[in-house]
Design a protein around this motif. Structure first.
Motif, mmCIF file in Angstrom:
data_model
loop_
_atom_site.group_PDB
_atom_site.id
_atom_site.type_symbol
_atom_site.label_atom_id
_atom_site.label_comp_id
_atom_site.label_asym_id
_atom_site.label_seq_id
_atom_site.Cartn_x
_atom_site.Cartn_y
_atom_site.Cartn_z
ATOM 1 N N PHE A 50 0.838 -1.211 0.000
ATOM 2 C CA PHE A 50 0.000 0.000 0.000
ATOM 3 C C PHE A 50 0.869 1.255 0.000
ATOM 4 C CE2 PHE A 50 -1.802 3.269 2.874
ATOM 5 C CZ PHE A 50 -2.844 3.720 2.075
ATOM 6 N N MET A 51 1.904 1.261 0.845
ATOM 7 C CA MET A 51 2.781 2.424 0.950
ATOM 8 C C MET A 51 3.495 2.719 -0.368
ATOM 9 S SD MET A 51 6.054 2.956 3.493
ATOM 10 C CE MET A 51 7.141 1.932 2.477
ATOM 11 N N PHE A 52 4.028 1.678 -1.001
ATOM 12 C CA PHE A 52 4.762 1.896 -2.250
ATOM 13 C C PHE A 52 3.819 2.245 -3.404
ATOM 14 C CE2 PHE A 52 8.255 -0.440 -0.103
ATOM 15 C CZ PHE A 52 9.238 0.524 -0.275
ATOM 16 N N LEU A 53 2.587 1.789 -3.354
ATOM 17 C CA LEU A 53 1.601 2.226 -4.347
ATOM 18 C C LEU A 53 1.353 3.731 -4.233
ATOM 19 C CD1 LEU A 53 -1.000 -0.689 -4.167
ATOM 20 C CD2 LEU A 53 0.268 -0.012 -6.207
ATOM 21 N N LEU A 54 1.244 4.223 -3.003
ATOM 22 C CA LEU A 54 1.046 5.662 -2.805
ATOM 23 C C LEU A 54 2.278 6.456 -3.229
ATOM 24 C CD1 LEU A 54 -0.935 6.106 0.538
ATOM 25 C CD2 LEU A 54 -1.759 5.710 -1.773
ATOM 26 N N ILE A 55 3.452 5.904 -2.993
ATOM 27 C CA ILE A 55 4.675 6.576 -3.454
ATOM 28 C C ILE A 55 4.657 6.684 -4.975
ATOM 29 C CG2 ILE A 55 7.186 6.313 -3.695
ATOM 30 C CD1 ILE A 55 7.211 5.117 -0.867
ATOM 31 N N GLY A 56 4.257 5.598 -5.649
ATOM 32 C CA GLY A 56 4.158 5.627 -7.102
ATOM 33 C C GLY A 56 3.130 6.623 -7.590
ATOM 34 N N ALA A 57 2.000 6.701 -6.881
ATOM 35 C CA ALA A 57 0.935 7.637 -7.276
ATOM 36 C C ALA A 57 1.346 9.090 -7.082
ATOM 37 C CB ALA A 57 -0.330 7.339 -6.464
ATOM 38 N N SER A 58 2.307 9.350 -6.186
ATOM 39 C CA SER A 58 2.685 10.721 -5.837
ATOM 40 C C SER A 58 4.082 11.102 -6.319
ATOM 41 C CB SER A 58 2.649 10.898 -4.313
ATOM 42 O OG SER A 58 1.441 10.444 -3.766
ATOM 43 N N LEU A 170 12.379 -5.988 -4.878
ATOM 44 C CA LEU A 170 11.795 -6.175 -6.206
ATOM 45 C C LEU A 170 10.306 -5.853 -6.220
ATOM 46 C CD1 LEU A 170 11.895 -7.114 -9.144
ATOM 47 C CD2 LEU A 170 11.710 -9.477 -8.331
ATOM 48 N N GLY A 171 9.561 -6.429 -5.271
ATOM 49 C CA GLY A 171 8.109 -6.221 -5.253
ATOM 50 C C GLY A 171 7.727 -4.772 -5.054
ATOM 51 N N GLY A 172 8.451 -4.072 -4.174
ATOM 52 C CA GLY A 172 8.153 -2.662 -3.925
ATOM 53 C C GLY A 172 8.339 -1.809 -5.152
ATOM 54 N N PHE A 173 9.398 -2.074 -5.892
ATOM 55 C CA PHE A 173 9.639 -1.270 -7.089
ATOM 56 C C PHE A 173 8.602 -1.552 -8.168
ATOM 57 C CE2 PHE A 173 12.170 1.230 -9.935
ATOM 58 C CZ PHE A 173 12.901 2.039 -9.083
ATOM 59 N N LEU A 174 8.131 -2.797 -8.240
ATOM 60 C CA LEU A 174 7.081 -3.127 -9.208
ATOM 61 C C LEU A 174 5.808 -2.330 -8.949
ATOM 62 C CD1 LEU A 174 7.324 -7.002 -9.648
ATOM 63 C CD2 LEU A 174 7.545 -5.293 -11.434
ATOM 64 N N VAL A 175 5.403 -2.259 -7.681
ATOM 65 C CA VAL A 175 4.140 -1.569 -7.394
ATOM 66 C C VAL A 175 4.286 -0.053 -7.440
ATOM 67 C CG1 VAL A 175 3.064 -3.459 -6.117
ATOM 68 C CG2 VAL A 175 4.461 -1.812 -4.891
ATOM 69 N N ILE A 176 5.511 0.469 -7.296
ATOM 70 C CA ILE A 176 5.708 1.904 -7.528
ATOM 71 C C ILE A 176 5.302 2.236 -8.963
ATOM 72 C CG2 ILE A 176 7.499 3.659 -7.924
ATOM 73 C CD1 ILE A 176 8.864 2.760 -5.400
ATOM 74 N N LYS A 177 5.701 1.377 -9.899
ATOM 75 C CA LYS A 177 5.325 1.572 -11.299
ATOM 76 C C LYS A 177 3.810 1.534 -11.472
ATOM 77 C CE LYS A 177 9.547 1.552 -13.036
ATOM 78 N NZ LYS A 177 10.105 2.693 -13.785
ATOM 79 N N GLU A 178 3.168 0.586 -10.790
ATOM 80 C CA GLU A 178 1.714 0.450 -10.910
ATOM 81 C C GLU A 178 0.979 1.592 -10.212
ATOM 82 O OE1 GLU A 178 -0.235 -1.934 -12.593
ATOM 83 O OE2 GLU A 178 1.717 -2.164 -13.517
ATOM 84 N N LYS A 180 1.375 4.667 -10.256
ATOM 85 C CA LYS A 180 1.161 5.861 -11.080
ATOM 86 C C LYS A 180 -0.226 5.890 -11.715
ATOM 87 C CE LYS A 180 6.085 6.130 -12.289
ATOM 88 N NZ LYS A 180 7.070 6.045 -13.386
ATOM 89 N N LYS A 181 -0.864 4.710 -11.793
ATOM 90 C CA LYS A 181 -2.122 4.613 -12.538
ATOM 91 C C LYS A 181 -3.343 4.346 -11.666
ATOM 92 C CE LYS A 181 0.125 1.483 -14.833
ATOM 93 N NZ LYS A 181 0.509 0.381 -15.735
ATOM 94 N N ILE A 182 -3.189 4.372 -10.335
ATOM 95 C CA ILE A 182 -4.324 4.039 -9.481
ATOM 96 C C ILE A 182 -4.596 5.150 -8.476
ATOM 97 C CG2 ILE A 182 -3.852 1.563 -9.687
ATOM 98 C CD1 ILE A 182 -2.808 1.685 -6.817
ATOM 99 N N ASN A 183 -5.798 5.104 -7.864
ATOM 100 C CA ASN A 183 -6.177 6.092 -6.860
ATOM 101 C C ASN A 183 -6.053 5.504 -5.448
ATOM 102 O OD1 ASN A 183 -8.480 4.449 -6.456
ATOM 103 N ND2 ASN A 183 -9.650 5.620 -7.979
ATOM 104 N N PHE A 184 -6.396 6.330 -4.471
ATOM 105 C CA PHE A 184 -6.233 5.928 -3.070
ATOM 106 C C PHE A 184 -7.074 4.699 -2.726
ATOM 107 C CE2 PHE A 184 -7.460 6.125 1.406
ATOM 108 C CZ PHE A 184 -6.208 6.216 2.015
#
Length: 319
Positions: A50-58, A170-178, A180-184
């Protein structure tokens, strides 16, 4: 909603591998503790996802230390190379021991290199099939369990944190990429899905592993006792395959950013497949995995600092 499941399975597929599927990692981190340890590790993995997804989104909305970020990118790239080599080697060993077939590790590495020519969505679709298949095969093994009691009253919270951090490079960097395309809202759903899937898989593995924690491949030993050695080999192989896809995708993505030549990256992956086929799996695990663990902890700390420093929950909610 379907894309949320695909991202969750893609993340899980990237962090499972030969160490998880053989039970060696589970024995190392959790065998001396009660079932709270793998449960807590699953919760942490969901939270970090969840944290790395938000980093990617921001990522485009705040200024981070670019030199440090590029350094982390370099280490992620290095870990992808090590992971790719190790998984090719691991695939060769497990199939040779279980089915007496050779060159499977080499052919798997080449096959995944070819798959990485396709889009990210295509690769997510593959792991969307492979990871549930791993879970089904694990349930087949778990149906032979006769005891669900832990070995100790110790909780093992620190080990749970260490295990989760080790798997995030590896997994954290993958979801950072993802991200960028999702919301909270979707980030929350994906984080919860990852936590549920990881808890489920880790707990099953935990109860299988604590029966024979001293062996090199506790899951394989357990399966052989019930005539299910082939099922165990399939779990390990599919786990290796899903991790190869994640490592291959990140390698190609980095290479394309730096040199704008995707097919050169594919060629290098073919070379890595040959190298991984010849080099011993133990060499990678004993030499490089401890280094990856330390880098994973650094990566997680860096992510946590960004998360709180820039108040990413509020940023993404307002996005």
């Amino acid at each position: 909603m379907l894309n949320n499941f695909k991202i969750a399975f893609f993340f899980v597929g990237a962090i499972v591998g030969a160490g998880f599927a053989t039970g060696r990692e589970i024995a190392l981190y959790f065998a001396r503790y009660n079932v709270f340890a793998p449960i807590f590790a699953g919760v942490i993995l969901g939270a970090l996802c969840f944290m790395f997804l938000l980093i990617g989104a921001s990522l485009t909305t705040f200024n981070c230390n670019q030199k440090l970020f590029k350094t982390i990118e370099f280490f992620v790239m290095a870990s992808c190379i090590i992971t790719y080599l190790a998984m090719c080697s691991g695939a060769e060993i497990i199939v040779k021991e279980s089915a007496n077939l050779r060159y499977v590790g080499l052919l798997t590495g080449i096959f995944v290199a070819i798959l990485c020519c396709f889009s990210l969505n295509f690769l997510k679709n593959i792991n969307f099939i492979v990871v549930p298949l791993i879970i089904v095969l694990m349930l087949v093994l778990a149906s032979n369990l006769t005891s669900f009691s832990g070995v100790t009253a110790k909780c093992g919270g620190l080990n749970a944190i260490a295990y989760a951090s080790m798997n995030l490079l590896l997994g954290g960097f993958l979801v950072i990429k993802e991200g960028k395309k999702i919301n909270f809202k979707n980030a929350v759903i994906i984080g919860v899905l990852v936590a549920i899937i990881c808890i489920f898989m880790l707990v099953i593995m935990y109860y299988i592993v604590i029966i024979n924690p001293q062996t090199q491949m506790p899951v394989f030993v357990f399966a052989q006792n019930f005539g299910l050695g082939k099922i165990s080999a399939l779990i390990i192989y599919f786990a290796i395959f899903s991790t190869l896809i994640g490592a291959g995708y990140v390698f190609v993505d980095f290479f394309e950013q730096w040199f704008d030549k995707k097919y050169y990256a594919i060629f290098l992956m073919l070379i890595m497949s040959f190298c991984g086929f010849w080099l011993p799996f133990d060499y990678f695990v004993n030499t490089f995995y401890p280094i990856i663990s330390v880098l994973g902890v650094v990566f997680c700390i860096y992510g946590i600092v960004l998360f709180f420093k820039f108040n990413l929950i509020k940023k993404v909610e307002l996005k």
